[in-house]
Motif scaffolding. Sequence first.
Motif, PDB file in Angstrom:
ATOM      1  N   ASN A   1      61.659  60.456  13.753  1.00 13.62           N
ATOM      2  CA  ASN A   1      62.586  59.352  13.491  1.00 13.62           C
ATOM      3  C   ASN A   1      63.628  59.670  12.434  1.00 13.62           C
ATOM      4  N   LYS A   2      63.523  60.829  11.802  1.00  6.55           N
ATOM      5  CA  LYS A   2      64.471  61.183  10.746  1.00  6.55           C
ATOM      6  C   LYS A   2      65.840  61.492  11.358  1.00  6.55           C
ATOM      7  N   VAL A   3      66.870  60.849  10.820  1.00  7.99           N
ATOM      8  CA  VAL A   3      68.231  61.047  11.317  1.00  7.99           C
ATOM      9  C   VAL A   3      68.726  62.421  10.880  1.00  7.99           C
ATOM     10  N   ILE A   4      69.215  63.179  11.850  1.00  9.83           N
ATOM     11  CA  ILE A   4      69.719  64.521  11.556  1.00  9.83           C
ATOM     12  C   ILE A   4      71.240  64.575  11.709  1.00  9.83           C
ATOM     13  N   CYS A   5      71.802  63.658  12.494  1.00 13.63           N
ATOM     14  CA  CYS A   5      73.255  63.569  12.688  1.00 13.63           C
ATOM     15  C   CYS A   5      73.663  62.126  12.384  1.00 13.63           C
ATOM     16  N   LYS A   6      74.206  61.935  11.187  1.00 15.48           N
ATOM     17  CA  LYS A   6      74.543  60.580  10.741  1.00 15.48           C
ATOM     18  C   LYS A   6      75.678  59.966  11.549  1.00 15.48           C
ATOM     19  N   CYS A   7      76.637  60.768  11.953  1.00 13.71           N
ATOM     20  CA  CYS A   7      77.785  60.230  12.703  1.00 13.71           C
ATOM     21  C   CYS A   7      77.361  59.636  14.039  1.00 13.71           C
ATOM     22  N   ARG A   8      76.420  60.280  14.706  1.00 18.59           N
ATOM     23  CA  ARG A   8      75.965  59.832  16.029  1.00 18.59           C
ATOM     24  C   ARG A   8      74.617  59.115  15.964  1.00 18.59           C
ATOM     25  N   LYS A   9      74.059  59.026  14.752  1.00 18.13           N
ATOM     26  CA  LYS A   9      72.755  58.379  14.539  1.00 18.13           C
ATOM     27  C   LYS A   9      71.669  59.001  15.419  1.00 18.13           C
ATOM     28  N   LEU A  10      71.705  60.331  15.511  1.00 18.10           N
ATOM     29  CA  LEU A  10      70.716  61.065  16.293  1.00 18.10           C
ATOM     30  C   LEU A  10      69.576  61.502  15.388  1.00 18.10           C
ATOM     31  N   THR A  11      68.388  61.454  15.939  1.00 17.42           N
ATOM     32  CA  THR A  11      67.202  61.823  15.174  1.00 17.42           C
ATOM     33  C   THR A  11      66.702  63.201  15.577  1.00 17.42           C
ATOM     34  N   LYS A  12      65.755  63.701  14.796  1.00 20.50           N
ATOM     35  CA  LYS A  12      65.104  64.960  15.145  1.00 20.50           C
ATOM     36  C   LYS A  12      64.421  64.825  16.500  1.00 20.50           C
ATOM     37  N   GLY A  13      63.915  63.654  16.789  1.00 21.20           N
ATOM     38  CA  GLY A  13      63.281  63.399  18.071  1.00 21.20           C
ATOM     39  C   GLY A  13      64.258  63.531  19.230  1.00 21.20           C
ATOM     40  N   ASP A  14      65.491  63.090  19.023  1.00 26.75           N
ATOM     41  CA  ASP A  14      66.516  63.223  20.064  1.00 26.75           C
ATOM     42  C   ASP A  14      66.784  64.700  20.358  1.00 26.75           C
ATOM     43  N   VAL A  15      66.862  65.495  19.307  1.00 22.64           N
ATOM     44  CA  VAL A  15      67.085  66.936  19.473  1.00 22.64           C
ATOM     45  C   VAL A  15      65.869  67.573  20.140  1.00 22.64           C
ATOM     46  N   ALA A  16      64.679  67.188  19.696  1.00 25.36           N
ATOM     47  CA  ALA A  16      63.449  67.728  20.287  1.00 25.36           C
ATOM     48  C   ALA A  16      63.366  67.395  21.770  1.00 25.36           C
ATOM     49  N   ASP A  17      63.758  66.198  22.143  1.00 28.18           N
ATOM     50  CA  ASP A  17      63.748  65.805  23.553  1.00 28.18           C
ATOM     51  C   ASP A  17      64.707  66.673  24.366  1.00 28.18           C
ATOM     52  N   ALA A  18      65.882  66.955  23.804  1.00 30.17           N
ATOM     53  CA  ALA A  18      66.855  67.805  24.501  1.00 30.17           C
ATOM     54  C   ALA A  18      66.298  69.214  24.689  1.00 30.17           C
ATOM     55  N   VAL A  19      65.611  69.729  23.657  1.00 30.95           N
ATOM     56  CA  VAL A  19      65.012  71.058  23.750  1.00 30.95           C
ATOM     57  C   VAL A  19      63.900  71.063  24.797  1.00 30.95           C
ATOM     58  N   GLU A  20      63.097  70.027  24.809  1.00 35.36           N
ATOM     59  CA  GLU A  20      62.022  69.921  25.803  1.00 35.36           C
ATOM     60  C   GLU A  20      62.565  69.863  27.225  1.00 35.36           C
ATOM     61  N   GLN A  21      63.786  69.360  27.362  1.00 37.48           N
ATOM     62  CA  GLN A  21      64.409  69.267  28.683  1.00 37.48           C
ATOM     63  C   GLN A  21      65.184  70.536  29.043  1.00 37.48           C
TER      64      GLN A  21
END
Length: 68
Positions: free
Chosen positions: A4-24
């Motif tokens: 849930n930690k935000v990694i991209c403040k401009c787009r409000k993306l979390t580490k989970g969002d990045v992890a999901d993209a990597v998993e895909q």
Amino acid sequence: MNRNKVICKCRKLTKGDVADAVEQGAVSFRQVKKATRAGDACGHCKKKIKKLIRKLTEDHNQAAEKRR
């Protein structure tokens, strides 16, 4: 990892969002950016995202090696 930690403040993306993209299947910053729009605005998150991608892909590769 705190997904849930935000990694991209401009787009409000979390580490989970990045992890999901990597998993895909995203394995590069360019691919993660295409999937999530991370780093599309100011770019301050680029280094953090690249580091996270490396960690996630290394963890995935190590897990795959253990299964063999």
